[in-house]
Design a protein around this motif. Structure first.
Motif, PDB file in Angstrom:
ATOM      1  N   HIS A  37     -18.307  58.656  54.392  1.00 58.91           N
ATOM      2  CA  HIS A  37     -18.016  58.694  52.957  1.00 58.91           C
ATOM      3  C   HIS A  37     -17.816  57.283  52.414  1.00 58.91           C
ATOM      4  O   HIS A  37     -17.095  56.478  53.015  1.00 58.91           O
ATOM      5  N   CYS A  38     -18.464  57.000  51.282  1.00 53.77           N
ATOM      6  CA  CYS A  38     -18.141  55.784  50.532  1.00 53.77           C
ATOM      7  C   CYS A  38     -16.763  55.992  49.914  1.00 53.77           C
ATOM      8  O   CYS A  38     -16.520  56.997  49.243  1.00 53.77           O
ATOM      9  N   ARG A  39     -15.845  55.050  50.145  1.00 49.07           N
ATOM     10  CA  ARG A  39     -14.470  55.207  49.670  1.00 49.07           C
ATOM     11  C   ARG A  39     -14.337  55.046  48.166  1.00 49.07           C
ATOM     12  O   ARG A  39     -13.288  55.357  47.608  1.00 49.07           O
ATOM     13  N   PHE A  40     -15.395  54.579  47.501  1.00 48.15           N
ATOM     14  CA  PHE A  40     -15.292  54.405  46.051  1.00 48.15           C
ATOM     15  C   PHE A  40     -15.943  55.542  45.274  1.00 48.15           C
ATOM     16  O   PHE A  40     -15.352  56.069  44.341  1.00 48.15           O
ATOM     17  N   CYS A  41     -17.149  55.935  45.634  1.00 49.06           N
ATOM     18  CA  CYS A  41     -17.813  57.010  44.888  1.00 49.06           C
ATOM     19  C   CYS A  41     -17.621  58.375  45.530  1.00 49.06           C
ATOM     20  O   CYS A  41     -17.802  59.406  44.883  1.00 49.06           O
ATOM     21  N   GLY A  42     -17.274  58.402  46.828  1.00 55.34           N
ATOM     22  CA  GLY A  42     -17.023  59.668  47.507  1.00 55.34           C
ATOM     23  C   GLY A  42     -18.258  60.369  48.015  1.00 55.34           C
ATOM     24  O   GLY A  42     -18.155  61.480  48.567  1.00 55.34           O
ATOM     25  N   HIS A  43     -19.448  59.765  47.881  1.00 49.43           N
ATOM     26  CA  HIS A  43     -20.673  60.392  48.366  1.00 49.43           C
ATOM     27  C   HIS A  43     -20.886  60.090  49.845  1.00 49.43           C
ATOM     28  O   HIS A  43     -20.200  59.240  50.428  1.00 49.43           O
ATOM     29  N   VAL A  44     -21.859  60.790  50.443  1.00 49.66           N
ATOM     30  CA  VAL A  44     -22.030  60.765  51.890  1.00 49.66           C
ATOM     31  C   VAL A  44     -23.291  59.986  52.266  1.00 49.66           C
ATOM     32  O   VAL A  44     -24.373  60.239  51.720  1.00 49.66           O
ATOM     33  N   PHE A  45     -23.138  59.051  53.232  1.00 50.08           N
ATOM     34  CA  PHE A  45     -24.235  58.169  53.618  1.00 50.08           C
ATOM     35  C   PHE A  45     -24.267  58.017  55.136  1.00 50.08           C
ATOM     36  O   PHE A  45     -23.283  58.293  55.828  1.00 50.08           O
ATOM     37  N   CYS A  46     -25.411  57.551  55.633  1.00 56.22           N
ATOM     38  CA  CYS A  46     -25.522  57.223  57.044  1.00 56.22           C
ATOM     39  C   CYS A  46     -24.891  55.849  57.280  1.00 56.22           C
ATOM     40  O   CYS A  46     -24.480  55.165  56.336  1.00 56.22           O
ATOM     41  N   THR A  47     -24.851  55.430  58.531  1.00 53.60           N
ATOM     42  CA  THR A  47     -24.227  54.144  58.864  1.00 53.60           C
ATOM     43  C   THR A  47     -24.923  52.985  58.166  1.00 53.60           C
ATOM     44  O   THR A  47     -24.272  52.102  57.593  1.00 53.60           O
ATOM     45  N   ASN A  48     -26.269  52.988  58.181  1.00 51.93           N
ATOM     46  CA  ASN A  48     -27.018  51.874  57.600  1.00 51.93           C
ATOM     47  C   ASN A  48     -26.842  51.756  56.088  1.00 51.93           C
ATOM     48  O   ASN A  48     -26.968  50.658  55.535  1.00 51.93           O
ATOM     49  N   CYS A  49     -26.559  52.866  55.429  1.00 51.81           N
ATOM     50  CA  CYS A  49     -26.419  52.852  53.963  1.00 51.81           C
ATOM     51  C   CYS A  49     -24.966  52.721  53.520  1.00 51.81           C
ATOM     52  O   CYS A  49     -24.679  52.814  52.312  1.00 51.81           O
ATOM     53  N   SER A  50     -24.063  52.498  54.467  1.00 54.97           N
ATOM     54  CA  SER A  50     -22.653  52.337  54.096  1.00 54.97           C
ATOM     55  C   SER A  50     -22.007  51.239  54.928  1.00 54.97           C
ATOM     56  O   SER A  50     -20.927  51.406  55.491  1.00 54.97           O
ATOM     57  N   VAL A  51     -22.692  50.102  55.005  1.00 59.75           N
ATOM     58  CA  VAL A  51     -22.242  49.000  55.860  1.00 59.75           C
ATOM     59  C   VAL A  51     -21.268  48.057  55.166  1.00 59.75           C
ATOM     60  O   VAL A  51     -20.623  47.235  55.820  1.00 59.75           O
ATOM     61  N   TYR A  52     -21.164  48.170  53.840  1.00 54.76           N
ATOM     62  CA  TYR A  52     -20.363  47.198  53.104  1.00 54.76           C
ATOM     63  C   TYR A  52     -18.868  47.476  53.214  1.00 54.76           C
ATOM     64  O   TYR A  52     -18.440  48.626  53.320  1.00 54.76           O
ATOM     65  N   LYS A  53     -18.088  46.412  53.178  1.00 50.74           N
ATOM     66  CA  LYS A  53     -16.630  46.505  53.111  1.00 50.74           C
ATOM     67  C   LYS A  53     -16.224  46.197  51.671  1.00 50.74           C
ATOM     68  O   LYS A  53     -16.419  45.078  51.189  1.00 50.74           O
ATOM     69  N   LEU A  54     -15.710  47.197  50.993  1.00 53.77           N
ATOM     70  CA  LEU A  54     -15.368  47.062  49.588  1.00 53.77           C
ATOM     71  C   LEU A  54     -13.993  46.431  49.435  1.00 53.77           C
ATOM     72  O   LEU A  54     -13.025  46.854  50.062  1.00 53.77           O
ATOM     73  N   VAL A  55     -13.934  45.417  48.562  1.00 51.83           N
ATOM     74  CA  VAL A  55     -12.672  44.723  48.307  1.00 51.83           C
ATOM     75  C   VAL A  55     -12.443  44.666  46.804  1.00 51.83           C
ATOM     76  O   VAL A  55     -13.247  44.088  46.058  1.00 51.83           O
ATOM     77  N   ASN A  56     -11.374  45.310  46.357  1.00 50.89           N
ATOM     78  CA  ASN A  56     -10.949  45.231  44.962  1.00 50.89           C
ATOM     79  C   ASN A  56      -9.471  45.626  44.916  1.00 50.89           C
ATOM     80  O   ASN A  56      -9.136  46.810  44.990  1.00 50.89           O
ATOM     81  N   PRO A  57      -8.560  44.643  44.837  1.00 45.53           N
ATOM     82  CA  PRO A  57      -7.121  44.940  44.875  1.00 45.53           C
ATOM     83  C   PRO A  57      -6.673  45.926  43.802  1.00 45.53           C
ATOM     84  O   PRO A  57      -5.773  46.728  44.038  1.00 45.53           O
ATOM     85  N   ALA A  58      -7.312  45.880  42.628  1.00 46.55           N
ATOM     86  CA  ALA A  58      -6.911  46.791  41.547  1.00 46.55           C
ATOM     87  C   ALA A  58      -7.106  48.244  41.952  1.00 46.55           C
ATOM     88  O   ALA A  58      -6.348  49.124  41.539  1.00 46.55           O
ATOM     89  N   PHE A  59      -8.143  48.511  42.744  1.00 45.12           N
ATOM     90  CA  PHE A  59      -8.436  49.864  43.198  1.00 45.12           C
ATOM     91  C   PHE A  59      -7.909  50.130  44.610  1.00 45.12           C
ATOM     92  O   PHE A  59      -8.253  51.134  45.221  1.00 45.12           O
ATOM     93  N   ASP A  60      -7.097  49.198  45.127  1.00 42.99           N
ATOM     94  CA  ASP A  60      -6.541  49.333  46.474  1.00 42.99           C
ATOM     95  C   ASP A  60      -7.627  49.419  47.535  1.00 42.99           C
ATOM     96  O   ASP A  60      -7.482  50.120  48.545  1.00 42.99           O
ATOM     97  N   LEU A  61      -8.718  48.715  47.308  1.00 43.00           N
ATOM     98  CA  LEU A  61      -9.802  48.633  48.283  1.00 43.00           C
ATOM     99  C   LEU A  61      -9.663  47.317  49.042  1.00 43.00           C
ATOM    100  O   LEU A  61      -9.753  46.240  48.449  1.00 43.00           O
ATOM    101  N   ASN A  62      -9.436  47.403  50.324  1.00 37.50           N
ATOM    102  CA  ASN A  62      -9.188  46.216  51.141  1.00 37.50           C
ATOM    103  C   ASN A  62     -10.061  46.255  52.391  1.00 37.50           C
ATOM    104  O   ASN A  62      -9.581  46.446  53.500  1.00 37.50           O
ATOM    105  N   GLY A  63     -11.366  46.119  52.182  1.00 35.56           N
ATOM    106  CA  GLY A  63     -12.305  46.196  53.295  1.00 35.56           C
ATOM    107  C   GLY A  63     -12.691  47.610  53.661  1.00 35.56           C
ATOM    108  O   GLY A  63     -13.113  47.873  54.794  1.00 35.56           O
TER     109      GLY A  63
END
Length: 271
Positions: A37-63
């Motif tokens: 699951h992508c922690r921001f949009c909530g949709h479902v992806f394979c490993t290759n399509c969800s490799v990014y570490k999301l960082v945005n303190p306002a949204f409590d995203l820390n990698g």
């Protein structure tokens, strides 16, 4: 802000059993190609399509794990919209040089007036307007391309809806032109209460670039995941305001106690 965001299973996440293929590359999920699951949009992806570490303190995203689109949105699209962009704003009083940007909490559109322009009235009302606007995005309705609003049709100096000058002349339209014709550089943001932000970009390409970013943001605003995270931002801001208020009250109490101690010392010396 620990405990505000439950990352284990947010309500907006798409259920595993509802997705058989990756929503990025359409590859089939199996025992090897697992769901993420992508922690921001909530949709479902394979490993290759969800490799990014999301960082945005306002949204409590820390990698946190994220998909390609959300990485692009958080690191490019949002930052672009939060960076003030120069436009000319049209009003019933004339033109204003302004910057347009998304507020730091993502809840408002900030219109900052830079200076008066040739064609802007020097009236008291115009001077008051130079501070700009802070428009609540909860009241936002839609974007219209070209010169379709009342402001573009009725301006001082125009003769009844675009004839002989006014904003249509300023935007490159002559008298008697069809009002439905879209200028290559003009567009409007429509808010409830018949409030509009009527803008002209420096070029058609610049307008299309801004609209493309805004359109992505507009779609996000309507999603459950965005509402979820904006609720988180609001909770953080409420806590910060509460903490600031408590600190102010503490300082006031300390000042009162200090003043009372000084009075007590003065009275002792006097007696």
């Amino acid at each position: 802000m620990q405990g505000i965001l439950k990352k284990a299973d947010p309500s907006f996440w798409v259920k595993d059993e509802h997705v058989s293929h990756c929503e990025g590359c359409n590859s089939l999920f199996d025992s090897v190609n697992r769901r993420h699951h992508c922690r921001f949009c909530g949709h479902v992806f394979c490993t290759n399509c969800s490799v990014y570490k999301l960082v945005n303190p306002a949204f409590d995203l820390n990698g946190d794990r994220g998909c390609n689109l959300c990485h692009q949105f958080l690191n490019t699209d949002l930052k672009y919209l939060q960076n003030p962009q120069n436009f000319v704003r049209y009003t019933m009083m004339g033109k204003q040089n302004v910057t347009i940007s998304l507020s730091f909490d993502y809840m408002s559109l900030v219109v900052q007036v830079l200076s008066s322009s040739a064609g802007e009235s020097d009236s008291l009302l115009a001077n008051r307007m130079r501070g700009g606007d802070n428009l609540n995005l909860g009241q936002y309705q839609r974007l219209t391309d070209g010169q379709q609003t009342e402001v573009f049709r009725k301006t001082p100096g125009s003769s009844g809806g675009g004839g002989g000058g006014g904003l249509f002349a300023l935007c490159g339209f002559g008298g008697g032109e069809d009002l439905s014709i879209n200028s290559d550089k003009c567009f409007s943001l429509i808010f409830s209460g018949n409030q509009t932000v009527d803008l002209e970009a420096t070029s058609g390409d610049r307008k299309r670039e801004w609209i493309s970013k805004w359109s992505i943001f507009e779609k996000r605003m309507k999603s459950d995941s965005w509402k979820y995270y904006i609720g988180l931002v609001g909770s953080k801001l409420d806590q910060e305001r509460e903490r600031d208020e408590m600190q102010k009250q503490k300082k006031k109490q300390e000042s009162r106690e200090k003043a009372q101690n000084m009075r007590d010392k003065y009275n002792l010396r006097k007696n």
